[in-house]
Write a protein that holds these residues in place. Structure first.
Motif, PDB file in Angstrom:
ATOM      1  N   ASN A 130       0.834  -1.209   0.000  1.00 30.66           N
ATOM      2  CA  ASN A 130       0.000   0.000   0.000  1.00 30.66           C
ATOM      3  C   ASN A 130       0.871   1.261   0.000  1.00 30.66           C
ATOM      4  O   ASN A 130       0.560   2.247  -0.664  1.00 30.66           O
ATOM      5  CB  ASN A 130      -0.941   0.006   1.205  1.00 30.66           C
TER       6      ASN A 130
ATOM      7  N   GLU B 272       2.371   1.772  -3.436  1.00 32.62           N
ATOM      8  CA  GLU B 272       1.349   2.215  -4.398  1.00 32.62           C
ATOM      9  C   GLU B 272       1.164   3.736  -4.330  1.00 32.62           C
ATOM     10  O   GLU B 272       1.142   4.417  -5.368  1.00 32.62           O
ATOM     11  CB  GLU B 272       0.042   1.487  -4.074  1.00 32.62           C
ATOM     12  N   VAL B 273       1.036   4.282  -3.110  1.00 33.39           N
ATOM     13  CA  VAL B 273       0.809   5.729  -2.990  1.00 33.39           C
ATOM     14  C   VAL B 273       2.101   6.513  -3.225  1.00 33.39           C
ATOM     15  O   VAL B 273       2.075   7.599  -3.810  1.00 33.39           O
ATOM     16  CB  VAL B 273       0.178   6.061  -1.622  1.00 33.39           C
TER      17      VAL B 273
ATOM     18  N   VAL C 155       2.412   7.309  -6.770  1.00 34.47           N
ATOM     19  CA  VAL C 155       1.539   8.411  -7.207  1.00 34.47           C
ATOM     20  C   VAL C 155       2.152   9.756  -6.818  1.00 34.47           C
ATOM     21  O   VAL C 155       2.206  10.688  -7.625  1.00 34.47           O
ATOM     22  CB  VAL C 155       0.130   8.268  -6.582  1.00 34.47           C
TER      23      VAL C 155
ATOM     24  N   HIS D  49       0.874  13.647  -9.408  1.00 38.32           N
ATOM     25  CA  HIS D  49       0.903  14.053  -8.002  1.00 38.32           C
ATOM     26  C   HIS D  49       0.027  15.274  -7.717  1.00 38.32           C
ATOM     27  O   HIS D  49      -0.555  15.378  -6.647  1.00 38.32           O
ATOM     28  CB  HIS D  49       2.333  14.277  -7.523  1.00 38.32           C
TER      29      HIS D  49
ATOM     30  N   PHE E   4      -3.457  14.136  -7.103  1.00 42.11           N
ATOM     31  CA  PHE E   4      -3.517  13.484  -5.791  1.00 42.11           C
ATOM     32  C   PHE E   4      -3.620  14.526  -4.683  1.00 42.11           C
ATOM     33  O   PHE E   4      -4.473  14.428  -3.798  1.00 42.11           O
ATOM     34  CB  PHE E   4      -2.287  12.601  -5.580  1.00 42.11           C
TER      35      PHE E   4
ATOM     36  N   MET F 136      -8.795   7.307  -6.003  1.00 40.45           N
ATOM     37  CA  MET F 136      -8.477   8.295  -4.967  1.00 40.45           C
ATOM     38  C   MET F 136      -8.981   7.854  -3.601  1.00 40.45           C
ATOM     39  O   MET F 136      -8.326   8.122  -2.580  1.00 40.45           O
ATOM     40  CB  MET F 136      -9.073   9.650  -5.363  1.00 40.45           C
TER      41      MET F 136
ATOM     42  N   ARG G  18      -9.034   4.892  -2.409  1.00 37.46           N
ATOM     43  CA  ARG G  18      -8.031   3.945  -1.909  1.00 37.46           C
ATOM     44  C   ARG G  18      -6.777   4.684  -1.427  1.00 37.46           C
ATOM     45  O   ARG G  18      -6.257   4.426  -0.339  1.00 37.46           O
ATOM     46  CB  ARG G  18      -7.677   2.953  -3.030  1.00 37.46           C
ATOM     47  N   HIS G  19      -6.322   5.634  -2.232  1.00 38.32           N
ATOM     48  CA  HIS G  19      -5.094   6.344  -1.876  1.00 38.32           C
ATOM     49  C   HIS G  19      -5.295   7.223  -0.646  1.00 38.32           C
ATOM     50  O   HIS G  19      -4.416   7.332   0.207  1.00 38.32           O
ATOM     51  CB  HIS G  19      -4.601   7.164  -3.072  1.00 38.32           C
ATOM     52  N   ARG G  20      -6.480   7.859  -0.545  1.00 42.13           N
ATOM     53  CA  ARG G  20      -6.761   8.680   0.632  1.00 42.13           C
ATOM     54  C   ARG G  20      -6.795   7.813   1.891  1.00 42.13           C
ATOM     55  O   ARG G  20      -6.249   8.179   2.938  1.00 42.13           O
ATOM     56  CB  ARG G  20      -8.080   9.429   0.456  1.00 42.13           C
TER      57      ARG G  20
END
Ligand SMILES: [Mn+2]
Length: 284
Positions: free
Chosen positions: A148, A151-152, A155, A161, A164, A183, A185-187
């Motif tokens: 995880n 992955e971020v 980004v 970026h 993001f 987004m 997931r990334h947040r």
């Protein structure tokens, strides 16, 4: 900080130096300098940080310039205040009344410093030493945490970026699901790594509690109170009210509230020795 002259010829420390991992600095550059003097930080030593290098304190610009000057002798994980700085630079977010980064944002080397900072990781796993800003939720394995983070990080370092950082803020989704995408997931990943203090048994984040362990909202507990799969010793920051106390021997909090006028703490990773100095004057 000038490391010259700190090594005497009789210094018996290893030539490869030591690694000092420091808690949240938050712009308290004078206190950082005092702490490095206290440990006898020398030219062969490395400085790591649990994140939140900037904001709230008086000299975020000095901290970032110094950290960057150490080159490969410095690394950190990104904290929520570091991400807030990047969100102002890249995502169009405003400098808030409680922020203290106006001089950093106006500095001629601000773009360089931001570009350097966004290449720092969210998660460091060196086997014996694991470093994150806020924590690792018990619903993630170590492998999931690593995947995880990567992955971020890709980004934040990549061409997307700015998008993001524009969409980074928010408390939802508060509960991890493996099928989160985009987004959301990334947040969620960023919120677990950099903002987490309390979670429920399913792993749902609670964002309002910032105090001690005495007055927890019903149904929630500190992330480190649940059984977790952690190899090595896990170091984190972010939760100043804890003053480092987790009740678990291999989960160690390093934020001892320097920016709130308490102390700044570092651990020498090779032998676990702890060091601390009182907050310098002017670090409120
Ligand atoms: Mn933080």
């Amino acid at each position: 900080m000038n490391g010259q002259g700190r090594h005497s010829p009789t210094d018996d420390r290893p030539a490869c130096g030591s690694t000092y991992l420091v808690g949240d600095i938050q712009g308290c550059f004078e206190s950082l300098e005092a702490l490095l003097a206290e440990v006898g930080f020398g030219d062969a030593d490395r400085l790591w940080c649990v994140g939140d290098l900037v904001n709230r304190g008086p000299d975020s610009l000095g901290v970032l310039r110094f950290a960057r000057s150490l080159d490969e002798r410095f690394t950190c994980v990104l904290g929520n205040h570091d991400l807030h700085f990047l969100a102002m630079v890249y995502g169009g977010h405003p400098h808030r009344a409680t922020d203290t980064m106006a001089d950093l944002l106006a500095a001629p080397d601000c773009p360089d410093l931001a570009d350097w900072l966004r290449h720092q990781p969210l998660f460091i796993d060196r086997g014996d030493w694991v470093v994150v800003h806020a924590g690792i939720p018990h619903i993630w394995t170590t492998t999931m945490a690593r995947d995880n983070a990567r992955e971020v990080e890709a980004v934040i370092r990549g061409p997307g970026h700015a998008g993001f950082f524009r969409a980074m803020y928010g408390n939802e989704p508060a509960l991890w699901r493996d099928d989160l995408a985009g987004m959301d997931r990334h947040r969620a990943i960023v919120n677990y790594f950099t903002r987490m203090r309390l979670v429920d048994v399913e792993g749902r984040l609670e964002f309002s509690h910032k105090g001690t362990l005495d007055d927890l909202p019903p149904g929630y507990a500190p992330w480190f109170s649940y059984p977790t799969e952690i190899d090595g010793t896990l170091y984190f920051g972010h939760w100043a009210a804890l003053d480092g106390a987790t009740g678990r021997p291999r989960v160690i909090g390093l934020d001892t509230g320097c920016v709130w006028g308490r102390t700044m703490t570092a651990v020498r990773l090779e032998d676990g020795a702890m060091f601390s100095v009182s907050a310098a004057e002017g670090c409120p």
